[in-house]
Scaffold this active site. Structure first.
Site, PDB file in Angstrom:
ATOM      1  N   GLY A   1       3.424   2.419  -3.232  1.00  0.00           N
ATOM      2  CA  GLY A   1       3.229   1.029  -3.619  1.00  0.00           C
ATOM      3  C   GLY A   1       2.185   0.827  -4.698  1.00  0.00           C
ATOM      4  CB  SER A   2       0.436  -2.334  -5.565  1.00  0.00           C
ATOM      5  OG  SER A   2       1.620  -3.099  -5.518  1.00  0.00           O
ATOM      6  CB  VAL A   3      -2.435   2.572  -4.289  1.00  0.00           C
ATOM      7  CG1 VAL A   3      -2.842   1.834  -3.033  1.00  0.00           C
ATOM      8  CG2 VAL A   3      -1.247   3.484  -4.032  1.00  0.00           C
ATOM      9  CB  VAL A   4       0.613   4.162  -8.555  1.00  0.00           C
ATOM     10  CG1 VAL A   4       0.751   5.031  -7.315  1.00  0.00           C
ATOM     11  CG2 VAL A   4       1.810   3.233  -8.701  1.00  0.00           C
TER      12      VAL A   4
END
Length: 697
Positions: A386-389
């Protein structure tokens, strides 16, 4: 008239013949004496040496493995002594003699009868029933010169029936098992007949060694893990003496002087550092005569146990982190059918040292749930994160020049031809710059950045072009942070992650890739990624072993043999001002109102002092239920961060896959508790230097 004794002529002739005979005898004696002289004087010393010839054979015996400590020198893997009974087979020892010794031992010791196999019983049957065994070979086969003794023996083995084996009594099974153990080693090499012998067995054998030919007792060792359930999957295992060398690496170990029945590391740290942990074996010279009888033994070297490892792991922190994972999984399980695991990695972003590497899995056993150690899942289990990248996505856009530090995009639902509507989790995010896009986790900002990398500017109803080169360039930048490639951690069997191929030909998947919902990464890769951002752009090798030490004969740890220095795998090619832009966005995620982690960190007085920065993540995923053989929609919740944001000393990554809903902040609860554990531990140690010693007591 003739003389009674014969004529003088006859007498003279007989005397001549006698003289010739005696002369010949004389010559023969002279020749014999000369030959004896030659043999004794010229060849005598050589023949004497041949008569007295001995054979020197050097054998080795294993030594205990090195110990493993945590960073505070708490022993987490040790060796414990065990009683062992051995048998050394001489070169001239017959199978019948071995069976007789086995019978004597069977009256003293108990052995595990389940270890014996059918082939072992057949070998025993042949030795103990020689007449019946001979009948298994045809006369014609005995006369066949092309058949070797091994060929004949193999045919005997093949022709032994189950009825033949039924002749072996229950009492004989013990003898057969001992015989099998005696016969499984090399000649002149002590073979363990029984490990973990009772004190009584050990004492009786010791008292009767004179009657037990070639039997001996000694103190062997077992690998001991004081904290059986903590960090266990990473420590690995050692083969048993029955297993010996693993068949997959047999040639490698034999070429390095190992014996087939030696115990070696077969997984994880025990395997990775086998050469150091194994130690220097003791060497013994056995002197035998031509018949194989042992004349004397000489110790060439005493041997030395393996070198000790000091890990970077803080075991006090590790215990707390594992408990936090268990508590949060237990709490959230009731509302999440498929939730069964969670992972945490904590590392020093300035050195790469792993301070905690934890994973737990809920397993249903005997009507209840139990926790299994699954720390290895941090390097070999990959998920959509998910959005951690999104920090890497922003930096990719900046590096490629499609956006600048001042670029703003309107967060709106995108209308793309042939691609479902794509947008952010909320329609109220407004117009955002880089910091705001990270703070509020805008999907649309990432989508519009990637569309520019495709060579297009977004407009409603547009078609996305296929741009495989842009996808590859994007992934190449991700790999600079450790996403999609091995991190280099000192463990075997690390995963690369799971990199999808369809993104090269399906541009909609390129958009998914930019928000962490296509390629799969490991929790360790996330830790390396966030550490690279935290330390200013240096991708460090994650290191589990901090120092290697020579073994000590005291309770104190030995001198340093090797110390591992931080290893920079690469420096990212991105400008510092771009990196600072992402760092500020990450700070706002945790510290600024409206940030997706603000409520749990900057907005909570209990955790504000940690001054954390980082990124939250949610990915839509699927869980395949092996019981129903159906796939179910689930969510993966993730969290990465570092603290303090102005001078990072700790970086972390958290992954919790397979939740039924994305509304349970289990990832943030875990983040709160592990950060608190880390900083509380630091304060405790600073105020109480005796903390470690007290814990060890």
């Amino acid at each position: 008239m003739k003389d009674a004794g014969g004529s003088s002529t006859d007498i003279k002739s007989r005397n001549i013949r006698l003289n010739v005979f005696f002369f010949v005898v004389f010559l023969l004696f002279v020749a014999l004496i000369l030959r004896l002289g030659v043999v004794q004087i010229i060849y005598g010393e050589g023949y004497k040496r041949e008569v007295n010839r001995t054979v020197d054979e050097v054998v080795t015996t294993p030594v205990p493995r090195g110990k493993i400590y945590d960073r505070n020198e708490e022993v987490i893997v040790d060796n414990i002594p065990v009683n062992a009974i051995t048998y050394t087979r001489m070169n001239g020892t017959t199978s019948e003699e071995m069976v007789e010794t086995a019978k004597k031992l069977a009256r003293i010791i108990d052995v595990n009868l389940e270890e014996i196999k059918q082939r072992d019983l057949k070998d025993y049957w042949i030795v103990t029933r020689p007449d019946e065994a001979k009948k298994k070979i045809k006369v014609s086969e005995l006369k066949d010169e092309e058949l070797t003794q091994k060929d004949l023996y193999d045919r005997q083995i093949e022709r032994i029936t189950s009825n033949d084996l039924k002749e072996i009594t229950k009492e004989e099974l013990k003898v057969a098992t001992i015989f099998r153990n005696m016969n499984s080693g090399y000649a002149l090499t002590p073979q363990v007949i029984k490990r973990n012998a009772t004190d009584e067995e050990f004492a009786i054998i010791g008292e009767h060694l004179e009657d037990l030919q070639n039997v001996d007792i000694f103190t062997d060792w077992d690998r001991y893990y004081p904290h059986e359930s903590i960090f266990r999957s990473v420590l690995g295992n050692v083969t048993s003496s029955t297993e010996g060398l693993p068949s997959s690496n047999l040639d490698y170990f034999l070429s390095r002087g190992y014996n087939r029945n030696e115990r070696v590391g077969k997984s994880q740290l025990e395997e990775y550092y086998e050469d150091l942990q194994h130690g220097q074996k003791a060497k013994i010279k056995n002197v035998t005569d031509k018949s194989g009888n042992l004349l004397e033994t000489e110790i060439l070297s005493e041997g030395q146990r393996g070198k000790d490892l000091v890990l970077s792991i803080d075991f006090d922190l590790q215990k707390v982190v594992e408990q936090v994972i268990q508590d949060e999984l237990s709490r959230a399980k009731g509302r999440n059918r498929f939730l069964d695991r969670a992972f945490v990695v904590m590392m020093n972003p300035n050195t790469g040292e792993i301070l905690s590497m934890a994973g737990k899995q809920l397993v249903h056993e005997k009507g209840k749930y139990v926790f299994n150690d699954y720390a290895l899942g941090t390097i070999n289990s990959q998920y959509e994160m998910g959005s951690v990248v999104k920090g890497a996505t922003i930096l990719s856009g900046l590096e490629s020049g499609v956006i600048s530090t001042e670029t703003i995009f309107k967060d709106e639902k995108l209308n793309l031809k042939g691609t479902p509507h794509k947008g952010s989790y909320s329609s109220l995010l407004g117009t955002l710059g880089i910091e705001g896009a990270l703070k509020k986790s805008s999907n649309v900002y990432m989508f519009k950045t990637v569309i520019r990398m495709m060579g297009k500017e977004y407009y409603s109803g547009m078609s996305l072009p296929k741009t495989p080169d842009a996808v590859q360039d994007f992934r190449n930048l991700f790999s600079q942070f450790g996403l999609g490639i091995k991190t280099g951690i000192d463990l075997p069997n690390e995963s690369n992650g799971l990199i999808g191929k369809d993104a090269y030909t399906k541009p909609g998947l390129f958009l998914d890739l930019s928000i962490g919902q296509y390629d799969n990464y490991t929790t360790m890769q996330l830790a390396q990624y966030i550490s690279t951002i935290a330390n200013g752009g240096y991708r460090l090798k994650p290191q589990l072993v901090k120092t290697i030490h020579t073994p000590s004969n005291t309770d104190e740890i030995g001198a340093v043999f090797k110390a591992f220095q931080p290893e920079v795998l690469n420096k990212i090619t991105i400008k510092d001002k771009y990196l600072r832009k992402v760092q500020e966005g990450f700070r706002q995620v945790y510290q600024s109102p409206g940030g997706t982690a603000y409520k749990y960190f900057g907005g909570d007085s209990r955790f504000r002092e940690f001054q954390t920065a980082g990124k939250t993540g949610t990915a839509e995923s699927f869980y395949y239920d092996p019981n129903t053989k159906k796939s179910h929609s689930t969510y993966n919740l993730t969290l990465v961060g570092y603290a303090p944001y102005n001078k990072p000393e700790i970086a972390f990554s958290i992954a919790v896959p397979y939740l039924d809903t994305d509304t349970d902040p289990v990832n943030k609860y875990i983040g709160q508790k592990i950060l608190k554990a880390y900083f509380d531990l630091q304060k405790h140690r600073e105020s109480n230097q005796g903390f470690n010693n007290e814990e060890k007591k």
